[in-house]
Design a protein around this motif. Structure first.
Motif, PDB file in Angstrom:
ATOM      1  N   GLY A   1      23.118  72.142  24.581  1.00 47.35           N
ATOM      2  CA  GLY A   1      21.793  71.556  24.439  1.00 47.35           C
ATOM      3  C   GLY A   1      21.818  70.052  24.303  1.00 47.35           C
ATOM      4  O   GLY A   1      20.837  69.452  23.865  1.00 47.35           O
TER       5      GLY A   1
ATOM      6  N   THR B   1      24.776  72.370  20.116  1.00 50.32           N
ATOM      7  CA  THR B   1      23.775  71.317  20.090  1.00 50.32           C
ATOM      8  C   THR B   1      24.214  70.169  19.196  1.00 50.32           C
ATOM      9  O   THR B   1      24.841  70.405  18.158  1.00 50.32           O
ATOM     10  CB  THR B   1      22.414  71.858  19.587  1.00 50.32           C
TER      11      THR B   1
ATOM     12  N   LEU C   1      17.090  81.668  16.859  1.00 51.08           N
ATOM     13  CA  LEU C   1      17.936  82.643  17.552  1.00 51.08           C
ATOM     14  C   LEU C   1      17.606  84.063  17.075  1.00 51.08           C
ATOM     15  O   LEU C   1      17.522  84.991  17.867  1.00 51.08           O
ATOM     16  CB  LEU C   1      19.414  82.325  17.317  1.00 51.08           C
TER      17      LEU C   1
ATOM     18  N   PRO D   1      26.365  80.077  17.051  1.00 55.38           N
ATOM     19  CA  PRO D   1      25.746  78.755  17.004  1.00 55.38           C
ATOM     20  C   PRO D   1      26.755  77.693  16.560  1.00 55.38           C
ATOM     21  O   PRO D   1      27.479  77.877  15.581  1.00 55.38           O
ATOM     22  CB  PRO D   1      24.643  78.930  15.953  1.00 55.38           C
TER      23      PRO D   1
ATOM     24  N   LEU E   1      17.303  71.487  23.952  1.00 56.11           N
ATOM     25  CA  LEU E   1      17.589  72.908  23.759  1.00 56.11           C
ATOM     26  C   LEU E   1      16.300  73.667  23.457  1.00 56.11           C
ATOM     27  O   LEU E   1      16.058  74.739  24.000  1.00 56.11           O
ATOM     28  CB  LEU E   1      18.603  73.100  22.631  1.00 56.11           C
TER      29      LEU E   1
ATOM     30  N   VAL F   1      25.624  86.051  19.312  1.00 53.53           N
ATOM     31  CA  VAL F   1      25.422  84.613  19.469  1.00 53.53           C
ATOM     32  C   VAL F   1      26.284  83.839  18.478  1.00 53.53           C
ATOM     33  O   VAL F   1      26.359  84.206  17.298  1.00 53.53           O
ATOM     34  CB  VAL F   1      23.935  84.238  19.268  1.00 53.53           C
TER      35      VAL F   1
ATOM     36  N   LEU G   1      26.191  77.537  26.363  1.00 53.99           N
ATOM     37  CA  LEU G   1      24.972  76.766  26.540  1.00 53.99           C
ATOM     38  C   LEU G   1      25.003  75.472  25.733  1.00 53.99           C
ATOM     39  O   LEU G   1      25.004  75.504  24.504  1.00 53.99           O
ATOM     40  CB  LEU G   1      23.795  77.637  26.094  1.00 53.99           C
TER      41      LEU G   1
ATOM     42  N   TYR H   1      18.210  71.103  15.778  1.00 48.11           N
ATOM     43  CA  TYR H   1      18.835  71.168  17.093  1.00 48.11           C
ATOM     44  C   TYR H   1      18.069  70.269  18.062  1.00 48.11           C
ATOM     45  O   TYR H   1      16.953  69.840  17.780  1.00 48.11           O
ATOM     46  CB  TYR H   1      18.925  72.612  17.598  1.00 48.11           C
TER      47      TYR H   1
ATOM     48  N   VAL I   1      25.886  78.780  21.658  1.00 48.42           N
ATOM     49  CA  VAL I   1      24.847  77.751  21.725  1.00 48.42           C
ATOM     50  C   VAL I   1      25.355  76.536  20.985  1.00 48.42           C
ATOM     51  O   VAL I   1      25.590  76.588  19.773  1.00 48.42           O
ATOM     52  CB  VAL I   1      23.530  78.234  21.087  1.00 48.42           C
TER      53      VAL I   1
END
Length: 184
Positions: free
Chosen positions: A9, A75, A126, A105, A86, A103, A7, A82, A73
């Protein structure tokens, strides 16, 4: 193995963040994971900003989150946090959309002054969304990511080594989470 949602952002079409994620996606694929990329910037702005939970693109994004075993994730850091883009998507996901998920980050930025954005801005949201395991994240300086003529990227050796380690740790954590889910 596991399904990973990658993902991004970043609001930029020429984003170093998104390119870095796609670069890391290849490592995850080589480790046997299925990777599904999602650039939040491709979702309709009106749906994101208007909080249109029922918009087909938003429901599709929520379904991708739900179906994933793990989520990377990424970003860029803006104003020590972030991206707002996002945040717009995260705000539209169910409260515990990350329940049971592992996850990773990741953040990019222009100065090491933003290195704590992962731990002080991104990690709490998160966690509040129910992530089962948030592995150690990584901040990469923009200067350590170069865009090559073919559209790919080069990553400075020290940053590349660190990124490989966090991705490998994430991959291993996905395997452990999958084993626990199968046993439960």
């Amino acid at each position: 193995m596991a399904t990973v949602l990658s993902l991004s952002g970043s609001p930029s079409a020429t984003s170093r963040t998104a390119r870095l994620l796609r670069h890391l996606d290849a490592r995850l694929v080589s480790q046997g994971h299925e990777v599904v990329p999602l650039d939040v910037r491709t979702l309709p702005a009106a749906a994101l900003l208007g909080a249109d939970f029922a918009h087909p693109a938003i429901t599709r994004a929520a379904a991708l989150v739900e179906q994933a075993d793990g989520i990377v994730v990424g970003t860029p850091v803006y104003k020590a946090a972030y991206s707002g883009l996002l945040k717009s998507l995260l705000d539209l996901l169910p409260q515990f959309a990350l329940a049971g998920k592992t996850v990773l980050p990741l953040a990019t930025g222009g100065t090491t002054a933003h290195v704590l954005a992962i731990d002080y801005a991104l990690r709490p949201v998160l966690s509040s969304m129910g992530a089962a395991h948030i592995v150690q994240g990584w901040f990469t300086l923009d200067k350590d990511i170069t865009v090559e003529a073919d559209g790919g990227i080069g990553v400075a050796p020290a940053a590349a080594e660190a990124l490989e380690q966090v991705v490998d740790h994430f991959s291993a954590a996905l395997g452990r989470t999958s084993l626990f889910a199968a046993a439960g």
